[in-house]
Motif scaffolding. Structure first.
Motif, PDB file in Angstrom:
ATOM      1  N   ARG A 229     -35.644  33.621  19.901  1.00 30.83           N
ATOM      2  CA  ARG A 229     -34.724  33.123  20.827  1.00 30.83           C
ATOM      3  C   ARG A 229     -33.065  33.362  20.282  1.00 30.83           C
ATOM      4  O   ARG A 229     -32.899  33.255  19.194  1.00 30.83           O
ATOM      5  N   GLY A 230     -32.343  33.938  21.243  1.00 34.54           N
ATOM      6  CA  GLY A 230     -31.126  34.448  20.981  1.00 34.54           C
ATOM      7  C   GLY A 230     -30.205  34.382  22.211  1.00 34.54           C
ATOM      8  O   GLY A 230     -30.412  33.617  23.140  1.00 34.54           O
ATOM      9  N   THR A 231     -29.090  35.207  22.167  1.00 36.47           N
ATOM     10  CA  THR A 231     -28.309  35.024  23.237  1.00 36.47           C
ATOM     11  C   THR A 231     -27.854  36.532  23.580  1.00 36.47           C
ATOM     12  O   THR A 231     -28.054  37.269  22.921  1.00 36.47           O
ATOM     13  N   TYR A 232     -27.249  36.679  24.904  1.00 43.01           N
ATOM     14  CA  TYR A 232     -26.823  38.147  25.294  1.00 43.01           C
ATOM     15  C   TYR A 232     -25.297  37.726  25.771  1.00 43.01           C
ATOM     16  O   TYR A 232     -24.735  36.695  25.887  1.00 43.01           O
ATOM     17  N   ASN A 233     -24.670  38.815  26.413  1.00 45.86           N
ATOM     18  CA  ASN A 233     -23.338  38.878  26.858  1.00 45.86           C
ATOM     19  C   ASN A 233     -22.338  38.310  26.001  1.00 45.86           C
ATOM     20  O   ASN A 233     -21.813  37.211  25.922  1.00 45.86           O
ATOM     21  N   GLU A 234     -22.569  39.088  24.791  1.00 41.87           N
ATOM     22  CA  GLU A 234     -21.470  38.804  23.561  1.00 41.87           C
ATOM     23  C   GLU A 234     -20.553  39.971  23.450  1.00 41.87           C
ATOM     24  O   GLU A 234     -20.956  41.266  23.862  1.00 41.87           O
ATOM     25  N   PRO A 235     -19.400  39.769  22.966  1.00 37.30           N
ATOM     26  CA  PRO A 235     -18.699  41.077  22.595  1.00 37.30           C
ATOM     27  C   PRO A 235     -19.163  42.181  21.793  1.00 37.30           C
ATOM     28  O   PRO A 235     -19.848  41.872  20.966  1.00 37.30           O
ATOM     29  N   SER A 236     -18.804  43.215  22.552  1.00 38.16           N
ATOM     30  CA  SER A 236     -19.549  44.354  21.936  1.00 38.16           C
ATOM     31  C   SER A 236     -18.691  45.123  20.868  1.00 38.16           C
ATOM     32  O   SER A 236     -19.220  46.335  20.467  1.00 38.16           O
ATOM     33  N   THR A 237     -17.753  44.547  20.382  1.00 37.10           N
ATOM     34  CA  THR A 237     -16.793  45.151  19.365  1.00 37.10           C
ATOM     35  C   THR A 237     -16.305  43.816  18.785  1.00 37.10           C
ATOM     36  O   THR A 237     -16.167  42.502  19.234  1.00 37.10           O
ATOM     37  N   PHE A 238     -15.574  44.398  17.528  1.00 40.08           N
ATOM     38  CA  PHE A 238     -14.790  43.256  16.631  1.00 40.08           C
ATOM     39  C   PHE A 238     -13.511  42.965  17.606  1.00 40.08           C
ATOM     40  O   PHE A 238     -12.809  43.870  18.095  1.00 40.08           O
ATOM     41  N   ILE A 239     -13.184  41.779  17.846  1.00 41.28           N
ATOM     42  CA  ILE A 239     -11.822  41.526  18.364  1.00 41.28           C
ATOM     43  C   ILE A 239     -11.110  40.493  17.536  1.00 41.28           C
ATOM     44  O   ILE A 239     -11.679  39.863  16.899  1.00 41.28           O
ATOM     45  N   VAL A 240      -9.678  40.462  17.662  1.00 47.83           N
ATOM     46  CA  VAL A 240      -8.833  39.645  16.978  1.00 47.83           C
ATOM     47  C   VAL A 240      -8.954  38.203  17.414  1.00 47.83           C
ATOM     48  O   VAL A 240      -9.303  37.980  18.486  1.00 47.83           O
ATOM     49  N   PRO A 241      -8.566  37.324  16.596  1.00 51.26           N
ATOM     50  CA  PRO A 241      -8.715  35.984  16.733  1.00 51.26           C
ATOM     51  C   PRO A 241      -8.020  35.565  17.891  1.00 51.26           C
ATOM     52  O   PRO A 241      -6.604  36.138  18.082  1.00 51.26           O
ATOM     53  N   GLY A 242      -8.396  34.724  18.955  1.00 46.82           N
ATOM     54  CA  GLY A 242      -7.551  34.300  19.993  1.00 46.82           C
ATOM     55  C   GLY A 242      -7.881  35.181  21.256  1.00 46.82           C
ATOM     56  O   GLY A 242      -7.221  35.012  22.114  1.00 46.82           O
ATOM     57  N   ALA A 243      -8.226  36.464  21.164  1.00 47.17           N
ATOM     58  CA  ALA A 243      -8.347  37.346  22.259  1.00 47.17           C
ATOM     59  C   ALA A 243      -9.481  36.955  23.064  1.00 47.17           C
ATOM     60  O   ALA A 243     -10.386  36.154  22.883  1.00 47.17           O
ATOM     61  N   ASN A 244      -9.380  37.440  24.366  1.00 48.57           N
ATOM     62  CA  ASN A 244     -10.035  36.937  25.687  1.00 48.57           C
ATOM     63  C   ASN A 244     -11.582  37.635  25.284  1.00 48.57           C
ATOM     64  O   ASN A 244     -11.760  38.883  25.530  1.00 48.57           O
TER      65      ASN A 244
END
Length: 296
Positions: A229-244
């Motif tokens: 069991r897991g999840t999908y539709n997650e950010p595909s790259t590292f993003i800065v804190p607070g980014a959309n």
């Protein structure tokens, strides 16, 4: 559905074989009125792009605004006659093999190997249930302008227990808020492998004297295609804190971390087991057991 055969063959007085073969087929879960959908993202499930599988009998019930959101995220709609909304395996053959060899009347070697298939996981309620997907399960909200100003109806009245829903149409999924919907998915590229366990053991048993017996055994198994069991539709790259996060997700018009169930899990168990049995008198035995094991 299942079928099997199994029997014992005494090859020579000291050697007995146990041979068998079992076939299992586990079908996908269906909903009585075909009110379920299955979103399978491309590649490993996280997009970009994908297919929303819908039973033919309910395919025409998808609201147009929902179809527009799917199109924006490159999700195609496939109306299918497969009511379970995914392919399952038909050739689940499970061999069974066992033997017992008597070196002498007080010394025996036993062993065995077998494969056991398990049904698709009974996972209960949301979020890992395709029948809880929109447009068959949804919520409709009607919010006041603020926490101090109540909702008012067109006739100037305010809601009460008797009339709370008079101006809120909850019978149509088109009135639900579809932005950020989480839609459950199951299967990898619309296929679902049947979970199974391979079990094996090897045992030496020796009678000591007239009242004692010692048994030493190796027992193990491995699990394959277990529910994961897991999840999908997650950010595909590292993003800065607070980014959309939506801007970096493969399906920006759907909810983040949607439920995603696949059969990619594995397990492993290995153990050394020892048993000592002492007969105090007829009808009364004392047994001591010890197991050293490792499980992943």
């Amino acid at each position: 559905n299942a079928a099997f055969f199994q029997d014992d063959w005494k090859i020579i007085p000291k050697l007995t074989l146990n041979l068998g073969l079992r076939w299992d087929r586990y079908g996908a879960t269906t909903e009585m009125n075909d009110r379920q959908t299955n979103l399978v993202g491309a590649g490993a499930g996280n997009g970009p792009g994908g297919i929303l599988y819908v039973p033919k009998s309910t395919c025409g019930t998808l609201p147009s605004n929902f179809v527009a959101e799917l199109t924006k995220d490159s999700i195609a709609i496939q109306c299918t006659s497969n009511r379970g909304l995914m392919a399952v395996q038909d050739l689940n053959f499970a061999p069974r093999f066992g033997f017992a060899y008597q070196f002498r009347p007080t010394f025996v070697l036993r062993g065995g190997f077998g494969i056991t298939y398990g049904s698709l996981g009974n996972i209960g309620a949301a979020p890992y249930v395709l029948g809880n997907n929109y447009p068959f399960v949804y919520s409709v909200q009607s919010l006041a302008g603020s926490n101090t100003v109540p909702i008012t109806y067109s006739n100037g009245g305010v809601p009460s227990l008797e009339n709370a829903f008079q101006e809120i149409n909850i019978s149509s999924p088109a009135n639900a808020t579809i932005a950020g919907l989480q839609i459950a998915g199951m299967g990898m590229n619309d296929k679902y492998s049947t979970p199974y366990i391979e079990s094996y053991n090897l045992t030496l048993e020796k009678q000591v004297g007239t009242h004692d017996a010692v048994q030493v055994a190796y027992v193990g198994d491995v699990g394959r295609h277990l529910d994961s069991r897991g999840t999908y539709n997650e950010p595909s790259t590292f993003i800065v804190p607070g980014a959309n996060q939506y801007a970096y997700s493969p399906f920006p018009d759907l909810g983040l971390d949607g439920a995603w169930l696949v059969t990619s899990g594995t397990s492993s168990y290995n153990s050394l087991q020892a048993v000592y049995n002492h007969q105090i008198r007829a009808g009364l035995n004392v047994t001591a057991n010890y197991t050293y094991s490792h499980c992943l």
